[in-house]
Design an enzyme around this catalytic site. Structure first.
Site, mmCIF file in Angstrom:
data_model
loop_
_atom_site.group_PDB
_atom_site.id
_atom_site.type_symbol
_atom_site.label_atom_id
_atom_site.label_comp_id
_atom_site.label_asym_id
_atom_site.label_seq_id
_atom_site.Cartn_x
_atom_site.Cartn_y
_atom_site.Cartn_z
ATOM 1 N N GLY A 69 0.786 -1.215 0.000
ATOM 2 C CA GLY A 69 0.000 0.000 0.000
ATOM 3 C C GLY A 69 0.821 1.270 0.000
ATOM 4 O O GLY A 69 0.469 2.243 -0.674
ATOM 5 N N THR A 70 1.923 1.300 0.738
ATOM 6 C CA THR A 70 2.727 2.517 0.813
ATOM 7 C C THR A 70 3.321 2.874 -0.540
ATOM 8 O O THR A 70 3.228 4.024 -0.990
ATOM 9 C CB THR A 70 3.838 2.358 1.868
ATOM 10 O OG1 THR A 70 3.235 2.306 3.165
ATOM 11 C CG2 THR A 70 4.812 3.532 1.823
ATOM 12 N N ASN A 149 -8.403 3.544 8.420
ATOM 13 C CA ASN A 149 -7.766 2.390 9.052
ATOM 14 C C ASN A 149 -7.779 2.430 10.570
ATOM 15 O O ASN A 149 -7.517 1.409 11.208
ATOM 16 C CB ASN A 149 -6.308 2.279 8.570
ATOM 17 C CG ASN A 149 -5.524 3.562 8.784
ATOM 18 O OD1 ASN A 149 -5.974 4.653 8.450
ATOM 19 N ND2 ASN A 149 -4.334 3.440 9.342
ATOM 20 N N GLY A 200 -1.822 -6.779 -0.061
ATOM 21 C CA GLY A 200 -2.042 -8.197 0.153
ATOM 22 C C GLY A 200 -2.179 -8.615 1.600
ATOM 23 O O GLY A 200 -3.013 -9.467 1.931
ATOM 24 N N THR A 237 12.040 -7.076 -11.403
ATOM 25 C CA THR A 237 11.512 -8.431 -11.478
ATOM 26 C C THR A 237 10.353 -8.612 -10.497
ATOM 27 O O THR A 237 10.482 -8.303 -9.314
ATOM 28 C CB THR A 237 12.604 -9.460 -11.161
ATOM 29 O OG1 THR A 237 13.699 -9.273 -12.065
ATOM 30 C CG2 THR A 237 12.083 -10.877 -11.300
ATOM 31 N N CYS A 321 1.844 1.648 11.223
ATOM 32 C CA CYS A 321 2.915 2.451 10.626
ATOM 33 C C CYS A 321 3.325 3.620 11.515
ATOM 34 O O CYS A 321 4.417 4.168 11.353
ATOM 35 C CB CYS A 321 2.491 2.959 9.248
ATOM 36 S SG CYS A 321 2.283 1.638 8.026
#
Length: 377
Positions: A69-70, A149, A200, A237, A321
């Site tokens: 998300g960040t 949140n 995720g 990648t 956070c």
């Protein structure tokens, strides 16, 4: 153990963990390699993209994988502003955004951009007309989270597209949907957003993976450089074990079932808390059922968190956070200092039970009876 901090992170599901292991030990090719082994990994990449796109009711070509998300919020905010900076210098956001949006907006403010942060009322809700009044022809970005949140407020994102069009604004509309994805239905086209961010580890996938939806036809500037992956918007990648696990977890989502269970658990917790003297509820009544913020007034959050953790009951005082810093969300609500300093956030997932709540409330009662209360300021 009674884990009630699912807005911070969730347990990785067994299926997602198995998929990650498979991509690390069996199908470990680079999806950019041109031989068949690499193409097998590319198939997993495409499969995950398809599952997540379907969960958001968008097309696969509109999904770009990130580290979480960040990074997604940084890409959305900085990329949008760089793309439209010749058309204006105003950003409209809120005073309760996640730090990855809040602090990025502060950085841009230092670069000469005008940043307007809409504040909630004392209940944690927002007046839609405040956004309408703030948006104008100089506004190039509107960034408003879908679900807060810390207190669970559902913000009026669905109204913002109309305001942008009504004001003749060129603004890109971004929404941080990290706490909404997997919890409430998200049809991004209907919501009217240009960019949306998801992560995720909030839906039982591993940490370190997320995605950004970018509406087809919209062009934003990249903030990283170095490869052709993800159409050069997120070069490097792809983290295939994490991405494949993310797709697996997204495929397991059952929003109606999890919403109903969270609603029942929240109602049960509210009933139990009503039996304790000195507890103030900070979340608005219309918040999502997955999050409940409350204060056992007079006992500092950190003190109560340690008391509960000693009994293997895990909650938080707000965003993980922030690492214990005072909540800018509760400050924006203009709550009394004593209430804000005592705040506890409980957040549910489908793993939780009423036994978790019983353990929490019993420990809270013990803590409120034995811990030294702080004098109110």
């Amino acid at each position: 153990m009674h884990y009630l901090d699912n807005s911070a992170t969730t347990r990785v599901s067994e299926a997602a963990a198995k998929k990650a292991l498979e991509l690390m030990t069996e199908n470990f090719g680079n999806p950019s390699s041109l031989y068949s082994f690499g193409m097998r990994a590319e198939d997993e990449l495409n499969k995950a993209r398809s599952v997540i796109a379907k969960a958001l009711s968008v097309s696969e070509e509109e999904i770009f994988f990130t580290s979480g998300g960040t990074e997604g919020n940084n890409l959305a905010v900085l990329g949008a502003v760089q793309a439209l900076r010749r058309r204006g210098n105003k950003i409209v956001t809120t005073a309760v955004e996640h730090s990855s949006v809040y602090e990025t907006a502060s950085y841009l403010e230092g670069q000469g951009f005008e940043v307007v942060r809409i504040r909630p009322d004392k209940s944690g809700n927002f007046a839609p007309e405040d956004f309408r009044n703030a948006i104008d022809e100089k506004t190039i970005l509107v960034s408003v989270m879908a679900v807060n949140n810390e207190i669970g407020t559902v913000l009026p994102v669905e109204k913002l597209r109309k305001y942008i069009e009504f004001k003749g604004s060129p603004a890109i509309l971004h929404s941080d949907c990290v706490q909404a994805f997997g919890k409430i239905p998200l049809r991004l086209g209907k919501l009217g957003v240009d960019i949306a961010t998801i992560s995720g580890h909030k839906i039982h996938a591993p940490k370190g993976v997320g995605a950004v939806y970018i509406r087809k036809g919209l062009r934003i500037k990249p903030i990283h450089f170095g490869g052709e992956q993800e159409k050069k918007l997120r070069p490097g990648t792809e983290a295939m074990p994490l991405i494949a696990a993310f797709g697996t977890a997204a495929g397991e989502l059952d929003i109606p079932k999890s919403y109903t269970k969270a609603k029942e658990l929240k109602a049960y917790l509210l009933q139990k808390l009503s039996e304790l003297d000195g507890v103030v509820i900070n979340s608005p009544e219309n918040a999502v059922p997955y999050i409940l913020n409350f204060s056992p007034v007079g006992i500092r959050s950190e003190t109560m968190l340690h008391f509960l953790a000693q009994r293997e009951i895990y909650v938080s005082s707000g965003s993980a956070c922030a690492k214990g810093k005072p909540s800018h969300v509760l400050e924006a609500m203009s709550l009394d200092r004593g209430v804000a300093d005592s705040a506890i956030r409980v957040s549910f997932c489908s793993d939780n039970t009423t036994e978790d709540i019983d353990a929490l409330v019993s420990a809270l009662r013990d803590g409120m009876n034995t811990l030294v209360k702080r004098k109110q300021i």
